[in-house]
Write a protein that holds these residues in place. Structure first.
Motif, PDB file in Angstrom:
ATOM      1  N   LEU A  94       1.159 -44.193  17.602  1.00 26.84           N
ATOM      2  CA  LEU A  94       1.571 -45.476  18.152  1.00 26.84           C
ATOM      3  C   LEU A  94       2.955 -45.375  18.783  1.00 26.84           C
ATOM      4  O   LEU A  94       3.814 -44.613  18.303  1.00 26.84           O
ATOM      5  N   ASP A  95       3.193 -46.168  19.803  1.00 24.57           N
ATOM      6  CA  ASP A  95       4.550 -46.386  20.279  1.00 24.57           C
ATOM      7  C   ASP A  95       5.218 -47.346  19.286  1.00 24.57           C
ATOM      8  O   ASP A  95       4.822 -48.513  19.168  1.00 24.57           O
ATOM      9  N   THR A  98       6.787 -50.719  20.492  1.00 28.14           N
ATOM     10  CA  THR A  98       5.762 -51.699  20.849  1.00 28.14           C
ATOM     11  C   THR A  98       5.094 -52.264  19.598  1.00 28.14           C
ATOM     12  O   THR A  98       4.878 -53.482  19.490  1.00 28.14           O
ATOM     13  N   ALA A  99       4.775 -51.394  18.642  1.00 31.34           N
ATOM     14  CA  ALA A  99       4.130 -51.851  17.406  1.00 31.34           C
ATOM     15  C   ALA A  99       5.025 -52.822  16.642  1.00 31.34           C
ATOM     16  O   ALA A  99       4.561 -53.865  16.163  1.00 31.34           O
ATOM     17  N   LYS A 156      -0.990 -45.417  12.486  1.00 21.77           N
ATOM     18  CA  LYS A 156      -1.567 -46.756  12.400  1.00 21.77           C
ATOM     19  C   LYS A 156      -0.668 -47.644  11.558  1.00 21.77           C
ATOM     20  O   LYS A 156       0.125 -47.170  10.741  1.00 21.77           O
ATOM     21  N   CYS A 177      -1.883 -58.893  20.695  1.00 21.44           N
ATOM     22  CA  CYS A 177      -1.747 -57.522  21.206  1.00 21.44           C
ATOM     23  C   CYS A 177      -2.356 -57.356  22.590  1.00 21.44           C
ATOM     24  O   CYS A 177      -1.863 -56.555  23.388  1.00 21.44           O
ATOM     25  N   ARG A 180      -2.403 -54.108  24.517  1.00 24.51           N
ATOM     26  CA  ARG A 180      -1.227 -53.233  24.485  1.00 24.51           C
ATOM     27  C   ARG A 180      -1.358 -52.177  23.385  1.00 24.51           C
ATOM     28  O   ARG A 180      -0.902 -51.048  23.527  1.00 24.51           O
ATOM     29  N   ILE A 181      -1.929 -52.575  22.266  1.00 27.81           N
ATOM     30  CA  ILE A 181      -2.360 -51.630  21.238  1.00 27.81           C
ATOM     31  C   ILE A 181      -3.717 -52.113  20.733  1.00 27.81           C
ATOM     32  O   ILE A 181      -4.094 -53.265  20.938  1.00 27.81           O
ATOM     33  N   LEU A 193      -3.616 -51.801  13.266  1.00 28.50           N
ATOM     34  CA  LEU A 193      -3.106 -51.676  14.627  1.00 28.50           C
ATOM     35  C   LEU A 193      -3.056 -50.192  14.954  1.00 28.50           C
ATOM     36  O   LEU A 193      -2.501 -49.393  14.197  1.00 28.50           O
ATOM     37  N   PRO A 195      -3.173 -46.901  18.254  1.00 29.30           N
ATOM     38  CA  PRO A 195      -2.799 -46.615  19.643  1.00 29.30           C
ATOM     39  C   PRO A 195      -3.784 -47.244  20.623  1.00 29.30           C
ATOM     40  O   PRO A 195      -4.985 -47.327  20.355  1.00 29.30           O
ATOM     41  N   ALA A 196      -3.272 -47.694  21.750  1.00 27.90           N
ATOM     42  CA  ALA A 196      -4.115 -48.345  22.759  1.00 27.90           C
ATOM     43  C   ALA A 196      -5.280 -47.437  23.141  1.00 27.90           C
ATOM     44  O   ALA A 196      -5.115 -46.238  23.349  1.00 27.90           O
TER      45      ALA A 196
END
Length: 284
Positions: A94-95, A98-99, A156, A177, A180-181, A193, A195-196
């Motif tokens: 994940l970024d 952003t998360a 995650k 979200c 975006r994810i 949540l 990664p996109a």
């Protein structure tokens, strides 16, 4: 690593199974009947492929008793894991900025959230905030506050709300979200949540490219909404009798529950002994 080719059976070359609530019973065991059905399917040319939400690090102890040595799709599709070599072939993270932003936005509507994260890699850990569960389970590591969750790469995030049930929280997370994810719901108190673009379907498709099979070759088994993409990708999707209502709507067939050896019941029909006639399904 080069994986051995399979001999194509009459209909399905790949049996893709979720673990928790599907292949595994509530005590995390695989019944003798299910083991026998998997052995027969393999002997008739099919490949068993585990597709699980569990990270690779959390699969070893479950797959070893099965003698499972090939490729597994782990982390809701974020990881391709060579079980025999104990090696990650691919993974997605994940970024974190952003998360964190999206978690805060979800909390604005849901109220305070308790969080867990799975850190990246085969040495990954499950880090949780103090209120994440009633007790800290084996393999979880407690951290003092939310800031401590974000110090390492993360595969995650798991969110829990005291105000919203799982379905409502997952729906809210999807709205916030907005692509975006990725958001999925994999079990009780398991809104995740990711990664996109990550799902069990993308992970299964990546395994298919590596191993040389297609959706048309695949029968897939699952029990929760995180299994919907996998069942939609496969030629034949089977929901367990204990499945979430959302998944049942996407299934081609409803099997008995995981406690009633539902995977075995279907495999015995699809891969019968040579001398046995195929019985009509009673679970369509």
């Amino acid at each position: 690593m080069t994986f051995p080719p399979y001999s194509r059976p009459a209909r399905f070359a790949v049996v893709a199974t979720d673990l928790d609530g599907t292949l595994l019973r509530g005590d995390l065991s695989v019944s003798p009947r299910t083991r026998t059905a998997l052995v027969r399917a393999t002997a008739l040319g099919a490949r068993h492929l585990v597709v699980t939400g569990r990270p690779a690090a959390g699969c070893r102890s479950l797959l070893e008793p099965l003698g499972y040595r090939g490729l597994a799709v782990c982390g809701q599709g974020a990881q391709l894991y060579d079980v025999g070599a104990d090696r990650l072939l691919s993974s997605a993270t994940l970024d974190r900025s952003t998360a964190r932003e999206l978690v805060e936005r979800i909390a604005e509507s849901a109220g305070p959230l308790e969080l867990g994260v799975v850190t990246a890699g085969l040495s990954g850990e499950f880090l949780v905030t103090p209120g994440f569960g009633e007790r800290v389970r084996h393999g979880w590591r407690l951290v003092e506050g939310h800031t401590d969750l974000w110090t390492r790469p993360v595969e995650k995030v798991l969110i829990r709300s005291r105000r919203l049930d799982d379905d409502a929280l997952a729906a809210l997370a999807h709205r916030v979200c907005a692509g975006r994810i990725a958001v999925t719901h994999s079990g009780e108190d398991m809104v995740e949540l990711l990664p996109a673009g990550v799902s069990k379907a993308t992970g299964l498709a990546a395994a298919a490219r590596r191993l040389g099979f297609s959706a048309a070759d695949t029968v897939a088994f699952g029990d929760m909404p995180n299994d919907i993409p996998m069942l939609e990708w496969a030629a034949h999707g089977v929901a367990m009798g204990n499945a979430h209502a959302a998944l049942r709507r996407h299934a081609d067939e409803i099997a008995p529950t995981n406690e009633e050896d539902g995977v075995a019941v279907v495999l015995e029909r699809l891969f019968p002994p040579a001398h046995a006639a195929q019985p009509a399904s009673t679970h369509l």
